[in-house]
Design a protein around this motif. Sequence first.
Motif, PDB file in Angstrom:
ATOM      1  N   LEU A 136      -3.072   3.012   4.573  1.00  0.00           N
ATOM      2  CA  LEU A 136      -3.773   2.850   5.839  1.00  0.00           C
ATOM      3  C   LEU A 136      -4.483   4.143   6.183  1.00  0.00           C
ATOM      4  N   LYS A 137      -5.624   3.963   6.827  1.00  0.00           N
ATOM      5  CA  LYS A 137      -6.399   5.108   7.308  1.00  0.00           C
ATOM      6  C   LYS A 137      -6.205   5.166   8.807  1.00  0.00           C
ATOM      7  N   THR A 138      -5.809   6.325   9.287  1.00  0.00           N
ATOM      8  CA  THR A 138      -5.633   6.490  10.718  1.00  0.00           C
ATOM      9  C   THR A 138      -6.986   6.779  11.363  1.00  0.00           C
ATOM     10  N   LYS A 139      -7.028   6.690  12.663  1.00  0.00           N
ATOM     11  CA  LYS A 139      -8.286   6.982  13.363  1.00  0.00           C
ATOM     12  C   LYS A 139      -8.668   8.453  13.246  1.00  0.00           C
ATOM     13  N   SER A 140      -7.684   9.315  12.917  1.00  0.00           N
ATOM     14  CA  SER A 140      -7.995  10.732  12.699  1.00  0.00           C
ATOM     15  C   SER A 140      -8.520  10.972  11.283  1.00  0.00           C
ATOM     16  N   GLY A 141      -8.508   9.923  10.435  1.00  0.00           N
ATOM     17  CA  GLY A 141      -9.039  10.027   9.083  1.00  0.00           C
ATOM     18  C   GLY A 141      -7.993  10.249   8.000  1.00  0.00           C
ATOM     19  N   LYS A 142      -6.743  10.423   8.370  1.00  0.00           N
ATOM     20  CA  LYS A 142      -5.674  10.631   7.393  1.00  0.00           C
ATOM     21  C   LYS A 142      -5.374   9.318   6.680  1.00  0.00           C
ATOM     22  N   ILE A 143      -5.129   9.382   5.379  1.00  0.00           N
ATOM     23  CA  ILE A 143      -4.747   8.209   4.604  1.00  0.00           C
ATOM     24  C   ILE A 143      -3.279   8.342   4.233  1.00  0.00           C
ATOM     25  N   VAL A 144      -2.504   7.307   4.539  1.00  0.00           N
ATOM     26  CA  VAL A 144      -1.071   7.262   4.266  1.00  0.00           C
ATOM     27  C   VAL A 144      -0.828   6.078   3.332  1.00  0.00           C
ATOM     28  N   ALA A 145      -0.113   6.314   2.228  1.00  0.00           N
ATOM     29  CA  ALA A 145       0.152   5.253   1.258  1.00  0.00           C
ATOM     30  C   ALA A 145       1.648   5.119   1.020  1.00  0.00           C
ATOM     31  N   ALA A 146       2.064   3.902   0.667  1.00  0.00           N
ATOM     32  CA  ALA A 146       3.481   3.615   0.438  1.00  0.00           C
ATOM     33  C   ALA A 146       3.609   2.387  -0.459  1.00  0.00           C
ATOM     34  N   VAL A 147       4.815   2.143  -0.952  1.00  0.00           N
ATOM     35  CA  VAL A 147       5.104   0.933  -1.723  1.00  0.00           C
ATOM     36  C   VAL A 147       6.096   0.073  -0.976  1.00  0.00           C
ATOM     37  N   HIS A 148       6.152  -1.195  -1.339  1.00  0.00           N
ATOM     38  CA  HIS A 148       7.146  -2.088  -0.742  1.00  0.00           C
ATOM     39  C   HIS A 148       8.482  -1.863  -1.438  1.00  0.00           C
ATOM     40  N   MET A 149       9.529  -2.308  -0.798  1.00  0.00           N
ATOM     41  CA  MET A 149      10.869  -2.157  -1.358  1.00  0.00           C
ATOM     42  C   MET A 149      11.477  -3.539  -1.538  1.00  0.00           C
ATOM     43  N   GLU A 150      11.553  -3.978  -2.782  1.00  0.00           N
ATOM     44  CA  GLU A 150      12.122  -5.277  -3.126  1.00  0.00           C
ATOM     45  C   GLU A 150      13.640  -5.211  -3.012  1.00  0.00           C
ATOM     46  N   ALA A 151      14.247  -6.316  -2.606  1.00  0.00           N
ATOM     47  CA  ALA A 151      15.702  -6.411  -2.529  1.00  0.00           C
ATOM     48  C   ALA A 151      16.127  -7.740  -3.136  1.00  0.00           C
ATOM     49  N   TYR A 152      17.292  -7.772  -3.711  1.00  0.00           N
ATOM     50  CA  TYR A 152      17.776  -9.013  -4.305  1.00  0.00           C
ATOM     51  C   TYR A 152      18.000 -10.082  -3.249  1.00  0.00           C
ATOM     52  N   VAL A 153      18.329  -9.675  -2.038  1.00  0.00           N
ATOM     53  CA  VAL A 153      18.394 -10.593  -0.913  1.00  0.00           C
ATOM     54  C   VAL A 153      17.022 -10.503  -0.244  1.00  0.00           C
ATOM     55  N   GLY A 154      16.209 -11.538  -0.427  1.00  0.00           N
ATOM     56  CA  GLY A 154      14.815 -11.498  -0.007  1.00  0.00           C
ATOM     57  C   GLY A 154      14.573 -11.128   1.442  1.00  0.00           C
ATOM     58  N   ARG A 155      15.475 -11.499   2.332  1.00  0.00           N
ATOM     59  CA  ARG A 155      15.272 -11.221   3.758  1.00  0.00           C
ATOM     60  C   ARG A 155      15.228  -9.739   4.064  1.00  0.00           C
ATOM     61  N   ILE A 156      15.778  -8.902   3.204  1.00  0.00           N
ATOM     62  CA  ILE A 156      15.775  -7.470   3.512  1.00  0.00           C
ATOM     63  C   ILE A 156      14.711  -6.702   2.748  1.00  0.00           C
ATOM     64  N   THR A 157      13.873  -7.408   1.992  1.00  0.00           N
ATOM     65  CA  THR A 157      12.723  -6.769   1.364  1.00  0.00           C
ATOM     66  C   THR A 157      11.808  -6.239   2.469  1.00  0.00           C
ATOM     67  N   VAL A 158      11.255  -5.061   2.259  1.00  0.00           N
ATOM     68  CA  VAL A 158      10.362  -4.464   3.251  1.00  0.00           C
ATOM     69  C   VAL A 158       8.978  -4.335   2.628  1.00  0.00           C
ATOM     70  N   CYS A 159       7.984  -4.902   3.280  1.00  0.00           N
ATOM     71  CA  CYS A 159       6.612  -4.905   2.772  1.00  0.00           C
ATOM     72  C   CYS A 159       5.995  -3.509   2.789  1.00  0.00           C
ATOM     73  N   ALA A 160       5.051  -3.298   1.882  1.00  0.00           N
ATOM     74  CA  ALA A 160       4.386  -2.002   1.766  1.00  0.00           C
ATOM     75  C   ALA A 160       3.628  -1.626   3.041  1.00  0.00           C
ATOM     76  N   GLU A 161       3.035  -2.616   3.695  1.00  0.00           N
ATOM     77  CA  GLU A 161       2.308  -2.317   4.936  1.00  0.00           C
ATOM     78  C   GLU A 161       3.258  -1.766   5.993  1.00  0.00           C
ATOM     79  N   ALA A 162       4.459  -2.355   6.082  1.00  0.00           N
ATOM     80  CA  ALA A 162       5.445  -1.881   7.062  1.00  0.00           C
ATOM     81  C   ALA A 162       5.911  -0.469   6.731  1.00  0.00           C
ATOM     82  N   VAL A 163       6.118  -0.194   5.444  1.00  0.00           N
ATOM     83  CA  VAL A 163       6.542   1.151   5.041  1.00  0.00           C
ATOM     84  C   VAL A 163       5.427   2.163   5.356  1.00  0.00           C
TER      85      VAL A 163
END
Length: 141
Positions: A36-63
Amino acid sequence: MMTYPLQESDYPVIEAAREKIKALYEEDKHHVGAALKTKSGKIVAAVHMEAYVGRITVCAEAVAIGKAISEGEKEFDTIVAVKHPYSDEINSELKVVSPCGMCRELISDYAEDCFVIIEVDGETVKTKISELIPLKYTRGS
């Protein structure tokens, strides 16, 4: 849905997501990168975190949103997610993907005027998050 062509300033955001998932891809753990690009111009990147129990997987956008907020950034301009193919997929290209429903809610909660880069009919474009989540639930509704 109203879409807009990409601008030069959008390509580094896509590239940051691509580079992050290429560097950190791990079968059954990390197959989506977001930036994501912030309004100040900074770019922040991340990966999603897969979990064997699908409900606790965290999407890359959220991270990425959490990472940006943790670094003091609170105003977001543009976000994108990129999927790395699994090892058994025939098509081995990285692909821009649309955010899931929960991520649409989260993006909208934290940046109601944010652009989201997506693919529509094979073309990479951007749209406002409000186009992806019309009639959004709010506490006052």
